[in-house]
Design a protein around this motif. Structure first.
Motif, PDB file in Angstrom:
ATOM      1  N   ARG A  25       0.892  -1.189  -0.153  1.00  0.00           N
ATOM      2  CA  ARG A  25      -0.195   0.074  -0.145  1.00  0.00           C
ATOM      3  C   ARG A  25       0.868   1.173   0.057  1.00  0.00           C
ATOM      4  NH1 ARG A  25      -3.591  -1.653   4.943  1.00  0.00           N
ATOM      5  NH2 ARG A  25      -1.777  -3.050   5.518  1.00  0.00           N
ATOM      6  N   PRO A  26       0.325   2.405  -0.288  1.00  0.00           N
ATOM      7  CA  PRO A  26       1.420   3.738  -0.388  1.00  0.00           C
ATOM      8  C   PRO A  26       1.907   3.888   0.933  1.00  0.00           C
ATOM      9  CG  PRO A  26      -0.892   4.208  -1.442  1.00  0.00           C
ATOM     10  CD  PRO A  26      -0.953   2.652  -0.888  1.00  0.00           C
ATOM     11  N   ILE A  27       3.161   4.352   1.106  1.00  0.00           N
ATOM     12  CA  ILE A  27       3.767   4.542   2.377  1.00  0.00           C
ATOM     13  C   ILE A  27       4.295   5.912   2.141  1.00  0.00           C
ATOM     14  CG2 ILE A  27       5.609   3.889   3.907  1.00  0.00           C
ATOM     15  CD1 ILE A  27       5.416   1.027   2.882  1.00  0.00           C
ATOM     16  N   LYS A  28       3.992   6.713   3.491  1.00  0.00           N
ATOM     17  CA  LYS A  28       4.574   8.041   3.529  1.00  0.00           C
ATOM     18  C   LYS A  28       5.300   8.065   4.998  1.00  0.00           C
ATOM     19  CE  LYS A  28       1.855  12.271   3.630  1.00  0.00           C
ATOM     20  NZ  LYS A  28       0.613  12.948   3.297  1.00  0.00           N
ATOM     21  N   ILE A  29       6.550   8.688   4.921  1.00  0.00           N
ATOM     22  CA  ILE A  29       7.230   8.706   6.057  1.00  0.00           C
ATOM     23  C   ILE A  29       7.810  10.136   6.663  1.00  0.00           C
ATOM     24  CG2 ILE A  29       9.346   7.929   7.353  1.00  0.00           C
ATOM     25  CD1 ILE A  29       9.316   5.417   5.654  1.00  0.00           C
ATOM     26  N   LYS A  30       7.534  10.489   7.751  1.00  0.00           N
ATOM     27  CA  LYS A  30       8.073  11.885   8.127  1.00  0.00           C
ATOM     28  C   LYS A  30       8.942  11.684   9.454  1.00  0.00           C
ATOM     29  CE  LYS A  30       3.801  14.456   7.315  1.00  0.00           C
ATOM     30  NZ  LYS A  30       2.798  15.350   7.824  1.00  0.00           N
ATOM     31  N   VAL A  31      10.356  12.177   9.293  1.00  0.00           N
ATOM     32  CA  VAL A  31      11.156  12.020  10.384  1.00  0.00           C
ATOM     33  C   VAL A  31      11.456  13.245  11.241  1.00  0.00           C
ATOM     34  CG1 VAL A  31      13.578  11.281  11.223  1.00  0.00           C
ATOM     35  CG2 VAL A  31      12.411  10.519   8.913  1.00  0.00           C
ATOM     36  N   GLY A  32      11.230  13.085  12.627  1.00  0.00           N
ATOM     37  CA  GLY A  32      11.459  14.331  13.479  1.00  0.00           C
ATOM     38  C   GLY A  32      10.089  15.132  13.568  1.00  0.00           C
TER      39      GLY A  32
END
Ligand code: CDP
Length: 280
Positions: A25-32
């Motif tokens: 499935r679509p994945i989105k990552i934000k760090v911090g």
């Protein structure tokens, strides 16, 4: 096609949400994303939305939980009451405890725990929306948050669900697929560089042939997640070339008239907060 008409993915050659059998499935990552934490990450995986926050290494409390040989990775997995269709009772239940335990064991394989005796590394993962696969989403987010906290690790932990639904081997089952009559859901996590499996759970039977395909598909899926994790970390921490004059303008307007020497024109600047979201 309605959900009720779906009985056989092998015949239909596509999934209910039109994904290929081996498609995430679509994945989105934000760090911090959490200022108070030493490291943090937010991850969306299909409908799943999870936060991970890391604190430590810090003194292990209560004291009897400390290990004089290594750090203890303490994970708290929680689902908010509103993250599931039927309101979940607040407070940890047996499922939360089980997931916290297996996530802690998986992350301990990645962290150089022996470097920090008598300490604990607190990892808090919170699910705010879910559609199956929340533990692998949390594990993938937690390992990025550990890296963001600067904790020495031999590798990231990359995870995905894999298994069987509607008579076909599929990657990353959603809730509809997890509820199939023949469903087998297998959360799997690896250290991508060594391919060491650090989490593997299974809730149904498979033939040897199906098992071989599932493991292969699962490891390939984890490696795709790994690429996204790396990209998200690089976006937060990579360096970019900027013109020195722009940098001076940005920092102190009064120094605007400072002559810019040609040979120092290019400098690097951390683009930490400029672009911290990665969509795939
Ligand atoms: O989320 P994950 O697949 O890791 O764990 P699961 O125990 O297999 O749960 C699958 C899904 O069931 C969760 O992602 C939630 O969407 C849903 N669930 C629920 O509706 N109510 C609960 N109390 C627990 C899970």
């Amino acid at each position: 096609m309605t959900k009720e008409e779906i009985v056989d993915y092998k015949k239909d050659k596509k999934r209910y949400d039109n994904r290929k059998m081996d498609e995430l499935r679509p994945i989105k990552i934000k760090v911090g994303v959490i200022e108070n934490a030493d490291g943090s990450a937010y991850l969306e995986w299909g409908q799943n939305k999870v936060y991970a926050a890391v604190y430590g290494p810090r003194e292990a409390l209560p004291k009897h939980s400390a290990d004089s040989n290594k750090a203890v990775v303490k994970v708290e997995y929680r689902m908010t009451s509103f993250s599931v269709p039927d309101r979940k009772r607040p407070g940890p239940n047996r499922r939360d405890q089980e997931i916290s335990k297996v996530l802690g064991e998986a992350l301990s394989r990645a962290v150089f725990v022996e470097k920090f005796p008598n300490t604990e590394i607190g990892v808090y993962v919170e699910v705010t929306d879910s559609d199956a696969g929340s533990r692998v989403a949390c594990l993938s987010a937690a390992s990025v948050a550990l890296a963001d906290a600067g904790i020495p690790m031999r590798d990231l932990v990359s995870a995905t669900g894999v298994g069987k639904a509607y008579n076909e081997i599929v990657l990353d089952l959603n809730k509809f697929e997890e509820d199939a009559p023949d469903a087998v859901d297998i959360p799997i996590a690896i250290l991508p560089n060594s391919e060491e499996i650090v989490l593997l759970q299974m809730d149904g039977p498979l033939t040897q042939k199906e098992w071989d395909s599932v493991v292969k598909m699962g490891i390939t899926g984890c490696k795709k997640v790994y690429e996204m994790q790396k990209k998200a970390l690089l976006e937060r921490y990579s360096l970019e070339e900027v013109n020195e004059k722009d940098l001076i303008d940005g920092i102190d307007k009064s120094k605007k008239s400072t002559p810019v020497k040609e040979d120092t024109k290019k400098v690097v600047k951390n683009k930490k907060v400029k672009k911290w979201e990665t969509q795939y």
